[in-house]
Design an enzyme around this catalytic site. Structure first.
Site, PDB file in Angstrom:
ATOM      1  N   GLY A 190     -40.422   8.655   4.211  1.00 59.24           N
ATOM      2  CA  GLY A 190     -38.872   8.981   3.920  1.00 59.24           C
ATOM      3  C   GLY A 190     -38.743  10.437   4.001  1.00 59.24           C
ATOM      4  N   GLU A 191     -37.672  10.977   3.116  1.00 58.23           N
ATOM      5  CA  GLU A 191     -37.202  12.162   2.811  1.00 58.23           C
ATOM      6  C   GLU A 191     -36.647  13.145   3.716  1.00 58.23           C
ATOM      7  OE1 GLU A 191     -40.329  14.638   0.837  1.00 58.23           O
ATOM      8  OE2 GLU A 191     -40.660  13.141  -0.724  1.00 58.23           O
ATOM      9  N   GLY A 192     -36.516  12.316   5.129  1.00 54.61           N
ATOM     10  CA  GLY A 192     -36.079  13.034   6.009  1.00 54.61           C
ATOM     11  C   GLY A 192     -37.233  13.746   6.817  1.00 54.61           C
TER      12      GLY A 192
END
Length: 345
Positions: free
Chosen positions: A300-302
């Site tokens: 996640g987190e971009g």
């Protein structure tokens, strides 16, 4: 400020969209045809140039990577191996430059923005209540809409929120059918018992809320703060003609309602990568999104969106910087082959 004071206003914004510039795409194709390379030899890089150029001039001065963070009341159902306070701890880690996304954003030369939604107040437990009230949903969408920087040329989107893969899986199930077990994945490391609790929570939410609602209402019932903000940011980018790189499963689920409200609703986006989270491949296929990379990420987190930024930069650099056959005094083999075929006929 954003105009979303009612669901009707938001619906109108989701169905009144600028369209791609077809003349710009034609000019791009004409130039590609005379660059010093075999036709189509740069594969998806060529497609990325056409995609970008349909919305914006072929120059990137500023890239912005927006990470929206939120907490989820469904954690009360023991659907995650991590407690809710980890979300705030990771937001602090982001601001102290200690997370993976800080390093990836720096390498990609992207401005990183961390946007906690509603001060990380949890959404409601959607197994018992709608995740968000209409007012809270509109506020979250508006926050995402307003978070997109005005000068942005390319937007990358990511998320942070303990429990948000449960919300994403529930929203996917509500939008596209199937049960909790079909969409629920292990998230940040669930064991078999945890995975079963996650699937059960989704099934109970489906039984409570059902599927017979508009895409916006389904997003409100099953999603959460950061999912709504992601949809708002993607909508803002469309209105401002900004190309968007989507991250993994949660981001894809968050923006899916836009595609159901308008078949072209995600045309200004590209899916950066295929997440390892169960259901992402299926969700991407249902939305017609073909991931640019597959590095078996599940952070996640971009992170996947950040890694795709250099691909877009490289695509534009090749298109803008390569010589034409005429400039390099090289015969155009593509033209020669076409001419030979005509002569043979």
């Amino acid at each position: 400020m954003s105009p979303f004071h009612s669901l009707d206003a938001l619906h109108a914004a989701c169905t009144t969209l600028p369209m791609p510039d077809k003349e710009a795409v034609s000019r791009i194709r004409a130039r590609e045809a005379v660059l010093t390379k075999p036709a189509g030899s740069l594969g998806r890089l060529e497609e990325l140039v056409e995609w970008f150029g349909a919305w914006r001039p072929l120059q990137i001065d500023q890239v912005d990577l927006c990470i929206f963070a939120g907490n989820h009341g469904v954690l009360a159902q023991n659907v995650s191996s991590w407690p809710a306070d980890v979300t705030a701890a990771m937001v602090a880690n982001f601001t102290q430059q200690g997370a993976a996304i800080n390093q990836l954003a720096r390498v990609a030369d992207a401005h990183l923005h961390i946007v906690p939604i509603s001060d990380l107040t949890p959404s409601a437990d959607f197994t018992l209540h709608p995740a968000l009230s209409p007012e809270d949903f509109l506020a979250a969408v508006s926050a995402g809409y307003d978070a997109v920087p005005t000068r942005c040329d390319l937007l990358a989107l990511g998320e942070l929120g303990v429990g948000n893969t449960t919300a994403a899986a529930a929203l996917a199930a509500a939008l596209f059918g199937q049960n909790g077990a079909y969409w629920a994945g292990r998230g940040a490391g669930l064991d078999e018992a945890g995975l079963a609790r996650k699937a059960s929570a989704i099934d109970r939410a489906l039984a409570l809320h059902g599927r017979n609602h508009s895409p916006l209402d389904l997003a409100r019932l099953y999603g959460g703060w950061e999912l709504a903000a992601l949809m708002g940011a993607t909508l803002a980018a469309r209105h401002r003609r900004i190309p968007v790189l989507l991250d993994g499963f949660v981001v894809t689920a968050a923006v899916a309602p836009l595609a159901l409200l308008d078949p072209t609703g995600l045309d200004h986006t590209r899916l950066a990568h295929q997440s390892q989270e169960q259901g992402h491949r299926e969700l991407a296929e249902r939305l017609g999104l073909d991931p640019l990379i597959n590095l078996q990420l599940r952070l996640g987190e971009g992170s996947g969106a950040a890694l795709a930024i250099p691909l877009v930069r490289a695509a534009l650099a090749c298109h803008n910087g390569m010589a034409r056959f005429a400039d390099a005094s090289i015969d155009d083999m593509n033209e020669r082959k076409t001419t030979k075929i005509k002569t043979d006929d």
